[in-house]
Design an enzyme around this catalytic site. Structure first.
Site, short mmCIF file in Angstrom:
data_model
loop_
_atom_site.label_atom_id
_atom_site.label_comp_id
_atom_site.label_asym_id
_atom_site.label_seq_id
_atom_site.Cartn_x
_atom_site.Cartn_y
_atom_site.Cartn_z
N ALA A 254 27.97 57.08 50.62
CA ALA A 254 28.09 58.37 50.35
C ALA A 254 29.55 58.78 49.73
O ALA A 254 30.10 57.88 49.63
CB ALA A 254 28.14 59.30 51.79
N LYS A 255 29.97 59.88 49.70
CA LYS A 255 31.20 60.19 49.09
C LYS A 255 32.55 59.40 49.72
O LYS A 255 33.33 59.19 49.01
CB LYS A 255 31.67 61.80 49.23
CG LYS A 255 30.91 62.79 48.02
CD LYS A 255 31.54 63.96 47.74
CE LYS A 255 30.99 64.85 47.12
NZ LYS A 255 30.15 65.92 47.80
#
Ligand code: GLU
Length: 324
Positions: A254-255
């Protein structure tokens, strides 16, 4: 004369959310390579019904990135938003049989009704707040619209029993959907078909026989199998749910793991063959990452021996990607 065997069909189904990253890329690459190795037809379907997550222009970006990797397809892109009639027809058929019902409960009301709410969980189990007494909904002229944006969603009456299906990597897989999520949404408050319904209607009408995607959707597959059966859509597709890519900390990519979006690599001038080479290494096709074109990925892939372990992106991989 025996019927000629129909060519299997798979689909690449990106949601145009602007976040095609290494994890999605591994799934798409594997799906594409399987299709090319096994002679499946490939349909590109843009899943652009997912409300607020959809970003304007991201469909073109996703298409360009797939092409950049060397992925191609035989048909499409087909956009889900282009025609809502097939979804409406499916909802109508469920409504007429009384197996879906309108619900106006807010997330807060649902949380309050749960005796032991699972704090922080994305999906709350729906505790049946508006489920009709007797387990059947009387659908008549006074019913709210099936795809109206009046704050009503429609939920499926889900039986309290296991739904089982076969997955190429997970074997026989079974979920009690009622215990897991309860009566799930088939049409949203925004007046759109929900993902579970849209995917089933599309896979059936587009003749999809092979569903290959990340194993975050394994539980969803049970919901889709239930809808397939309720809608009488015939033979189920074959399911293959591939392991996901995780960050160095073991959490799903994810980010927080930095920018692993393909667009960022491409725009920094990295050749696609480096990304494909890393994906090949992740898929167990090579012992070390080394640049290769998509065709070489497909040639090396053994359809009978797909990777089964979750993949972990390490800092070393990231450095390897960034050196040019
Ligand atoms: N559009 C979904 C996604 O990008 C995939 C849905 C599916 O393959 O069924 O996560």
């Amino acid at each position: 004369m025996p019927e000629p065997e129909r060519q299997p069909v798979t689909r690449l189904a990106p949601s145009p959310t602007g976040a095609l990253h290494l994890g999605n890329a591994l799934t798409f690459m594997t799906n594409w390579a399987l299709a090319r190795r096994l002679g499946w037809r490939i349909l590109l379907r843009i899943e652009d019904l997912d409300g607020p997550r959809i970003k304007q222009g991201s469909d073109g970006q996703a298409i360009a990135l797939l092409r950049w990797l060397g992925i191609d397809w035989d048909e499409g892109p087909v956009y889900q938003s282009a025609d809502l009639a097939p979804y409406r027809a499916a909802l109508q058929s469920l409504a007429e049989r009384g197996v879906i019902y309108p619900c106006t409960a807010t997330r807060r009301e649902i949380a309050a009704a749960l005796s032991a709410p699972n704090a922080g969980e994305h999906e709350l189990r729906y505790p049946g707040l508006h489920r009709p007494a007797g387990g059947r909904y009387r659908f008549d002229a006074d019913a709210p619209p099936l795809l109206g944006d009046d704050g009503t969603c429609w939920r499926l009456i889900v039986p309290d029993e296991p739904v089982a299906f076969e997955d190429a990597l997970h074997g026989q897989y079974s979920v009690n959907i009622q215990q897991q999520v309860g009566d799930f949404v088939v049409a949203t408050k925004a007046g759109l078909p929900a993902y579970q319904l849209a995917v089933v209607v599309d896979d059936a009408r587009q003749g999809v026989t092979q569903v290959v995607r990340g194993d975050d959707l394994l539980d969803s597959a049970a919901r889709q199998v239930l809808l397939y059966r309720l809608l009488g859509l015939g033979e189920l597709p074959s399911y293959t749910h591939l392991p996901l890519v995780y960050g160095p900390d073991g959490l799903r990519l994810a980010k927080r793991h930095g920018d692993t979006r393909l667009a960022t690599y491409r725009d920094a001038g990295m050749p696609a063959e480096r990304v494909v080479g890393l994906l090949a290494y992740y898929a167990g096709l090579t012992d070390t990452p080394r640049p290769m074109p998509a065709d070489a990925f497909a040639e090396r892939l053994d359809p009978g021996r797909l990777y089964r372990e979750p993949v972990r992106l390490t800092d070393e991989d990231d450095r390897w990607l960034r050196q040019s």
